[in-house]
Design a protein around this motif. Sequence first.
Motif, mmCIF file in Angstrom:
data_model
loop_
_atom_site.group_PDB
_atom_site.id
_atom_site.type_symbol
_atom_site.label_atom_id
_atom_site.label_comp_id
_atom_site.label_asym_id
_atom_site.label_seq_id
_atom_site.Cartn_x
_atom_site.Cartn_y
_atom_site.Cartn_z
ATOM 1 N N LEU A 226 0.882 -1.163 0.000
ATOM 2 C CA LEU A 226 0.000 0.000 0.000
ATOM 3 C C LEU A 226 0.926 1.221 0.000
ATOM 4 O O LEU A 226 1.555 1.514 1.005
ATOM 5 C CB LEU A 226 -0.899 -0.059 1.266
ATOM 6 N N SER A 227 1.034 1.880 -1.146
ATOM 7 C CA SER A 227 1.858 3.075 -1.260
ATOM 8 C C SER A 227 0.969 4.296 -1.098
ATOM 9 O O SER A 227 -0.104 4.381 -1.703
ATOM 10 C CB SER A 227 2.569 3.119 -2.609
ATOM 11 N N ALA A 228 1.417 5.242 -0.271
ATOM 12 C CA ALA A 228 0.626 6.447 0.008
ATOM 13 C C ALA A 228 1.551 7.524 0.555
ATOM 14 O O ALA A 228 2.697 7.244 0.951
ATOM 15 C CB ALA A 228 -0.485 6.134 1.012
ATOM 16 N N ALA A 229 1.047 8.742 0.580
ATOM 17 C CA ALA A 229 1.814 9.869 1.112
ATOM 18 C C ALA A 229 1.481 10.064 2.593
ATOM 19 O O ALA A 229 0.389 9.711 3.047
ATOM 20 C CB ALA A 229 1.488 11.143 0.336
ATOM 21 N N PHE B 39 -2.784 -1.834 7.477
ATOM 22 C CA PHE B 39 -1.440 -1.747 6.909
ATOM 23 C C PHE B 39 -0.539 -1.061 7.938
ATOM 24 O O PHE B 39 0.087 -0.033 7.670
ATOM 25 C CB PHE B 39 -1.465 -0.976 5.589
ATOM 26 N N GLY B 40 -0.458 -1.669 9.106
ATOM 27 C CA GLY B 40 0.146 -1.017 10.269
ATOM 28 C C GLY B 40 1.640 -0.839 10.210
ATOM 29 O O GLY B 40 2.197 -0.090 11.018
ATOM 30 N N ASP B 41 2.329 -1.503 9.267
ATOM 31 C CA ASP B 41 3.788 -1.362 9.199
ATOM 32 C C ASP B 41 4.212 -0.347 8.145
ATOM 33 O O ASP B 41 5.391 -0.247 7.814
ATOM 34 C CB ASP B 41 4.440 -2.715 8.917
ATOM 35 N N TRP B 42 3.253 0.410 7.611
ATOM 36 C CA TRP B 42 3.571 1.365 6.546
ATOM 37 C C TRP B 42 4.698 2.319 6.941
ATOM 38 O O TRP B 42 5.583 2.616 6.131
ATOM 39 C CB TRP B 42 2.316 2.170 6.179
ATOM 40 N N ALA B 43 4.675 2.797 8.172
ATOM 41 C CA ALA B 43 5.626 3.834 8.594
ATOM 42 C C ALA B 43 7.067 3.332 8.597
ATOM 43 O O ALA B 43 8.001 4.118 8.405
ATOM 44 C CB ALA B 43 5.259 4.362 9.982
ATOM 45 N N ASP C 49 8.845 -0.332 4.622
ATOM 46 C CA ASP C 49 9.381 -0.190 3.260
ATOM 47 C C ASP C 49 9.243 1.248 2.806
ATOM 48 O O ASP C 49 8.162 1.706 2.457
ATOM 49 C CB ASP C 49 8.626 -1.127 2.309
ATOM 50 N N ILE C 50 10.370 1.971 2.804
ATOM 51 C CA ILE C 50 10.334 3.399 2.487
ATOM 52 C C ILE C 50 9.872 3.651 1.055
ATOM 53 O O ILE C 50 9.370 4.737 0.725
ATOM 54 C CB ILE C 50 11.722 4.040 2.726
ATOM 55 N N PRO D 224 6.058 10.667 -2.271
ATOM 56 C CA PRO D 224 6.364 12.074 -2.019
ATOM 57 C C PRO D 224 5.080 12.863 -1.773
ATOM 58 O O PRO D 224 4.029 12.565 -2.357
ATOM 59 C CB PRO D 224 7.056 12.517 -3.308
ATOM 60 N N PHE D 225 5.187 13.869 -0.949
ATOM 61 C CA PHE D 225 4.019 14.654 -0.544
ATOM 62 C C PHE D 225 3.369 15.365 -1.723
ATOM 63 O O PHE D 225 2.188 15.723 -1.668
ATOM 64 C CB PHE D 225 4.433 15.655 0.535
ATOM 65 N N ILE D 226 4.114 15.562 -2.816
ATOM 66 C CA ILE D 226 3.561 16.256 -3.980
ATOM 67 C C ILE D 226 2.437 15.455 -4.632
ATOM 68 O O ILE D 226 1.695 15.995 -5.450
ATOM 69 C CB ILE D 226 4.645 16.567 -5.034
#
Length: 325
Positions: free
Chosen positions: A121-124, A172-176, A179-180, A185-187
């Motif tokens: 799960l990729s997110a900003a 998805f509790g391990d997001w932070a 996996d960087i 990016p915030f954009i």
Amino acid sequence: MKWPSSLSAFVTLATNDNYARGAMVLGTSLRNHKTSKKLVALIGPQVSESVLKGIFHEVRLVDVLDSGDTAHLAMMKRPDLGVTFTKLHCWTLTQYSKCVFMDADTMVLSNIDELFGREELSAAPDPGWPDCFNSGLFVFRPSMETHDKLLQYCTEHGSFDGGDQGVLNGFFGDWATADISKHLPFIYNLSSIAIYTYLPAFKQYGGNAKVVHFLGKTKPWCYTYDPKAKQITENVQEAATHSTFLLDWWNLYSSAVVPMLQEQFGEQPFHSGCVEGESHPTQASALESQLSSEERKQNWEQGQADYMGKDSFDNIRKKLDTFLK
């Protein structure tokens, strides 16, 4: 019709007519920036699908889910967020191999098809608590297994904020930390709140923004707009928080969406309108001004500062200038 499993899509959600208008602007902005992906809109039973079909490749009617978590929603002063649980239906779109979900109060500023190179799960990060991701935009892989597990998680754990963001961050509790590469990016999810709270960074990096997210209770369709002058004519000070993005939203709505509405329904141009029954923004500001210092402090801690009133950027700057002198 069975579609190839390799298909990918942008997905959004509209549970009422106002969010449907937002979805139409989002879909139009994606088309204007030449996306090569399919466009999918999930809609509630109160939303007409006819106009959406002019923009989206697929419009799917779904049941509206509600967390019913009045305590946490009251803490956020956003009872309307309960229906965001409906967003979980997006995992049932198994005809697609990968999707990017986008809230209907987002707008694309450039082509973002590169997001499909990211994994679930990729997110900003969320501007209020960066160790949480903001669920207004995320990359996911449709899966009935994941969908069922999400519903089970809701049953067993609920949501810490009463809405979908609390559920998804819990699931998805391990997001932070895991996996960087899944930290967008915030954009890709630039919020007006962040523009206000960290103006120097916005001036430095805002020109690179790819997606703007109109976070908060006051959405673009809640303002009053003059299509001839191409100006916001009510709540102008509040509108300034969104920089030029709010005008971009209205210009796109007026030029592309209104003609479609008129052709389909003979509808008069829509130049303003909050959801019936909600407090008008000016009324909300007046209520904020009556809060005690302790209540204002609690609102700040919960991310509910009165950005357009006593806690506006100009007022804070004046207080700092006075203190430094």
